[in-house]
Enzyme design. Sequence first.
Site, PDB file in Angstrom:
ATOM      1  N   LEU A  67       0.831  -1.207   0.000  1.00 32.29           N
ATOM      2  CA  LEU A  67       0.000   0.000   0.000  1.00 32.29           C
ATOM      3  C   LEU A  67       0.868   1.261   0.000  1.00 32.29           C
ATOM      4  CD1 LEU A  67      -2.728  -1.070   2.566  1.00 32.29           C
ATOM      5  CD2 LEU A  67      -2.909  -1.015   0.071  1.00 32.29           C
ATOM      6  N   GLU A  68       0.459   2.229  -0.789  1.00 31.83           N
ATOM      7  CA  GLU A  68       1.191   3.486  -0.884  1.00 31.83           C
ATOM      8  C   GLU A  68       0.334   4.669  -0.440  1.00 31.83           C
ATOM      9  OE1 GLU A  68       2.922   3.799  -4.761  1.00 31.83           O
ATOM     10  OE2 GLU A  68       3.892   1.841  -4.649  1.00 31.83           O
ATOM     11  N   ASN A  69      -0.771   4.355   0.264  1.00 28.36           N
ATOM     12  CA  ASN A  69      -1.664   5.426   0.709  1.00 28.36           C
ATOM     13  C   ASN A  69      -1.836   5.417   2.222  1.00 28.36           C
ATOM     14  OD1 ASN A  69      -2.990   2.974   0.676  1.00 28.36           O
ATOM     15  ND2 ASN A  69      -4.984   3.831   0.146  1.00 28.36           N
TER      16      ASN A  69
END
Length: 514
Positions: free
Chosen positions: A341-343
Amino acid sequence: MTSHAKRALVALLSALSVTVGLVLAFSGSAAAANLVNNPGFETGALSGWACSGGGSVTNSDKHTGSYALTAAPAGSDNARCSQTVTVNPSSKYTLTAWVKGSYVYLGATGTGTTDVSTWTPGATAWSQLSTSFTTGASTRSVTIYTHGWYGQPAYLADDISLDGPGTPPTSTSTTVTTTSTTTTKPSTTTTTTTTTPPSSTTTTTTTPPTTTTSTPPGPLPKHVLTGYWQNFDNGAKTLTIAQVPTTYDIIAVAFADATANRGEVTFTLDPALATKLGGYTDAQFKADIKTAQARGQKVIISVGGEKGTVWVGDSASSSAFANSVSKLIRDYGFDGVDIDLENGVSSQYMGAALRTIYANGGKVITFAPQTIDGQSAQQPYFQLALAVKDILTIWNMQYYNSGTMNGCDGNVYSQGTVNFLTALACIQLQGGLRADQVGLGLPASPSGAGGGYQSPANVNSALNCLAKGTGCGTFKPSTTYPGIRGAMTWSINWDASNGYAFANSVAANLDTLP
């Protein structure tokens, strides 16, 4: 024995982790009872048991009573002894056994949910193995088993117990239908650096045909190579799961898709990709996962990516995430989950979800954070890693698309250099993660990322620097980390487009590390 041979042996041992002896714990009015026929071999024979080869009873060494089982692996046979036991649907059972020897396995198949197993790498004295499971809604029988491993001496097993609701055998001589399994030994000519041993080729199961149970968890080799398999066509070479070479120990399927329900994910083969692969079906995909697992590879589902929109930030989304990933593990046979995940992540809610997934059979848990997420132990992603440190397999940080970053010595380093890899890995190594949980994530080719590509030679130099103190750039860690876990690459498909230059070089170097 060479390092590679040792890794191959461990991988193979993992793949055969299907063993005897379940002890059940359950709730309800029925009293627990041992459902195993001839559990201590006190008939002086193998009554009720079927052994694939070389099984017999012995009175020279036993845990209790007068007799115990002894079985010796030979050739391509792992000396598997099994028994099919009648059980109740939707009930909890505990399987236990006392064992003695090297690489002795105990497990159960055909549970209707997630098949289970446990093992010991070596016991010079009698030791107890234990595992548990819950049967499926239509499951009426399970097969329990124990086995050894190729090239190992004979093992011993005694006092095997499967406890839970049901009717215990009235006689130790009761005839029991059994299934004998023969496992094909993987070729030793591959450069496999895997963690999971091959699963048995034939078992009796009441699992619905649309459901694929996951391969029993087994030990990963000391150093591993992880790669992402693209469930989409972006110009890289398209591959089926079965076409992924065994130089890759862990195959991360990219990606699961978010649904309208917060936290929930699902997975569907990309139609355009399936067409390009000649009509790749869901059934073929599931079969290919089994094929990969049978040759010693782990296959996990990755969640996130650049466009990932999965959010796990409260109790409801945490439960939705855990339940949906656990369902994918049951349906497809995945060995675990990768969090890419990059959020943003929540150590509280994602941590709780991962513990549920782990308890439901997802034993391989990997992370792929960006470099900014690993700059300090105060970062949320880092806090999540520390919160689940006891079940985390590997933290494969992405050393690309990130520009310059601080190293553990306070200096600033640019991506694309050996120093960038070693000085940033040093932060995680000094910040609380074990060396065996830290891996280096790099693009497989210049096409795999917008920036930060490094040659396989640079990756090998960084790994050698961290593990042995050799091949370093201007930065040299204050100590060595022989247990450094390995490397990850985006992606297997881009590597295939480049003639597997990354995997062939890095996997070979991993075999030379301490």
